[in-house]
Design a protein around this motif. Sequence first.
Motif, PDB file in Angstrom:
ATOM      1  N   VAL A 210       7.276   8.798  -2.010  1.00 37.15           N
ATOM      2  CA  VAL A 210       6.821   9.085  -0.643  1.00 37.15           C
ATOM      3  C   VAL A 210       6.829  10.595  -0.401  1.00 37.15           C
ATOM      4  CG1 VAL A 210       7.412   8.815   1.804  1.00 37.15           C
ATOM      5  CG2 VAL A 210       7.429   6.830   0.284  1.00 37.15           C
ATOM      6  N   SER A 211       7.859  11.296  -0.880  1.00 39.24           N
ATOM      7  CA  SER A 211       7.933  12.758  -0.721  1.00 39.24           C
ATOM      8  C   SER A 211       6.781  13.458  -1.426  1.00 39.24           C
ATOM      9  CB  SER A 211       9.254  13.293  -1.271  1.00 39.24           C
ATOM     10  OG  SER A 211      10.325  12.833  -0.499  1.00 39.24           O
ATOM     11  N   ALA A 212       6.295  12.859  -2.501  1.00 37.96           N
ATOM     12  CA  ALA A 212       5.183  13.438  -3.256  1.00 37.96           C
ATOM     13  C   ALA A 212       3.827  13.069  -2.654  1.00 37.96           C
ATOM     14  CB  ALA A 212       5.248  12.984  -4.717  1.00 37.96           C
ATOM     15  N   GLY A 213       3.850  12.311  -1.546  1.00 39.47           N
ATOM     16  CA  GLY A 213       2.607  11.952  -0.881  1.00 39.47           C
ATOM     17  C   GLY A 213       1.923  10.718  -1.437  1.00 39.47           C
ATOM     18  N   ILE A 214       2.651   9.945  -2.230  1.00 37.94           N
ATOM     19  CA  ILE A 214       2.109   8.708  -2.796  1.00 37.94           C
ATOM     20  C   ILE A 214       2.308   7.601  -1.770  1.00 37.94           C
ATOM     21  CG2 ILE A 214       2.202   7.079  -4.727  1.00 37.94           C
ATOM     22  CD1 ILE A 214       1.469  10.003  -5.510  1.00 37.94           C
ATOM     23  N   GLU A 215       1.245   6.880  -1.474  1.00 38.92           N
ATOM     24  CA  GLU A 215       1.354   5.776  -0.518  1.00 38.92           C
ATOM     25  C   GLU A 215       1.846   4.533  -1.248  1.00 38.92           C
ATOM     26  OE1 GLU A 215      -1.488   4.984   2.414  1.00 38.92           O
ATOM     27  OE2 GLU A 215      -2.135   7.059   2.582  1.00 38.92           O
ATOM     28  N   ILE A 216       3.107   4.230  -1.046  1.00 41.40           N
ATOM     29  CA  ILE A 216       3.726   3.063  -1.667  1.00 41.40           C
ATOM     30  C   ILE A 216       4.861   2.605  -0.760  1.00 41.40           C
ATOM     31  CG2 ILE A 216       5.380   4.366  -3.060  1.00 41.40           C
ATOM     32  CD1 ILE A 216       4.727   2.266  -5.337  1.00 41.40           C
ATOM     33  N   ASP A 217       5.127   1.332  -0.784  1.00 44.17           N
ATOM     34  CA  ASP A 217       6.235   0.802   0.002  1.00 44.17           C
ATOM     35  C   ASP A 217       7.275   0.206  -0.941  1.00 44.17           C
ATOM     36  OD1 ASP A 217       4.994  -1.501  -0.860  1.00 44.17           O
ATOM     37  OD2 ASP A 217       4.547  -2.258   1.146  1.00 44.17           O
ATOM     38  N   GLU A 218       8.341  -0.313  -0.353  1.00 51.13           N
ATOM     39  CA  GLU A 218       9.430  -0.872  -1.160  1.00 51.13           C
ATOM     40  C   GLU A 218       8.944  -2.027  -2.032  1.00 51.13           C
ATOM     41  OE1 GLU A 218      13.788  -2.991  -0.632  1.00 51.13           O
ATOM     42  OE2 GLU A 218      13.009  -1.771   1.017  1.00 51.13           O
ATOM     43  N   LEU A 219       8.050  -2.840  -1.509  1.00 47.37           N
ATOM     44  CA  LEU A 219       7.514  -3.960  -2.282  1.00 47.37           C
ATOM     45  C   LEU A 219       6.767  -3.463  -3.518  1.00 47.37           C
ATOM     46  CD1 LEU A 219       7.133  -6.997  -2.559  1.00 47.37           C
ATOM     47  CD2 LEU A 219       5.101  -6.792  -1.106  1.00 47.37           C
ATOM     48  N   GLY A 220       6.030  -2.384  -3.382  1.00 49.73           N
ATOM     49  CA  GLY A 220       5.317  -1.809  -4.523  1.00 49.73           C
ATOM     50  C   GLY A 220       6.272  -1.321  -5.599  1.00 49.73           C
ATOM     51  N   VAL A 221       7.364  -0.703  -5.177  1.00 49.08           N
ATOM     52  CA  VAL A 221       8.373  -0.223  -6.133  1.00 49.08           C
ATOM     53  C   VAL A 221       9.057  -1.409  -6.803  1.00 49.08           C
ATOM     54  CG1 VAL A 221      10.540   1.053  -6.379  1.00 49.08           C
ATOM     55  CG2 VAL A 221       8.714   1.967  -4.933  1.00 49.08           C
ATOM     56  N   ARG A 222       9.380  -2.435  -6.029  1.00 43.09           N
ATOM     57  CA  ARG A 222      10.019  -3.624  -6.606  1.00 43.09           C
ATOM     58  C   ARG A 222       9.089  -4.325  -7.598  1.00 43.09           C
ATOM     59  NH1 ARG A 222      14.837  -5.029  -4.489  1.00 43.09           N
ATOM     60  NH2 ARG A 222      15.423  -4.079  -2.505  1.00 43.09           N
ATOM     61  N   SER A 223       7.801  -4.352  -7.303  1.00 41.58           N
ATOM     62  CA  SER A 223       6.835  -4.953  -8.225  1.00 41.58           C
ATOM     63  C   SER A 223       6.787  -4.178  -9.536  1.00 41.58           C
ATOM     64  CB  SER A 223       5.440  -4.991  -7.597  1.00 41.58           C
ATOM     65  OG  SER A 223       5.427  -5.840  -6.486  1.00 41.58           O
ATOM     66  N   ALA A 224       6.791  -2.852  -9.434  1.00 38.71           N
ATOM     67  CA  ALA A 224       6.812  -2.012 -10.633  1.00 38.71           C
ATOM     68  C   ALA A 224       8.097  -2.233 -11.418  1.00 38.71           C
ATOM     69  CB  ALA A 224       6.665  -0.539 -10.251  1.00 38.71           C
TER      70      ALA A 224
END
Length: 108
Positions: free
Chosen positions: A77-91
């Motif tokens: 998020v700090s780097a300006g990437i649009e992602i949420d917690e669900l996206g991180v958990r999926s990865a």
Amino acid sequence: MTTFNDRERAFEAKFAADEDLLFRITARRNRLLGNWAAEQMGLTAAETDSYAKSVVQADFEEAGDEDVIRKLLGDLVSAGIEIDELGVRSALEAKMAEARRQYIEEAN
């Protein structure tokens, strides 16, 4: 009584081996996650290696995956990437499967 003691030692040895295997796979997963996140952020090869190591180290802050998820989510998020917690958990789940597959392939 010897048979019981032998079985207990065998169980303890198997438990220790299973825990060691899980630790290795989780560390590999975290490195893969770090590489994935670094790619999302557009880091250089040297920065990617350093970042992947920092993700592995982040897992030692507390038990479970929450420390790793928190680090990745904050950094992305700090780097300006649009992602949420669900996206991180999926990865995280995808990289865990990849880490297991890699480990099995190396063992064979």
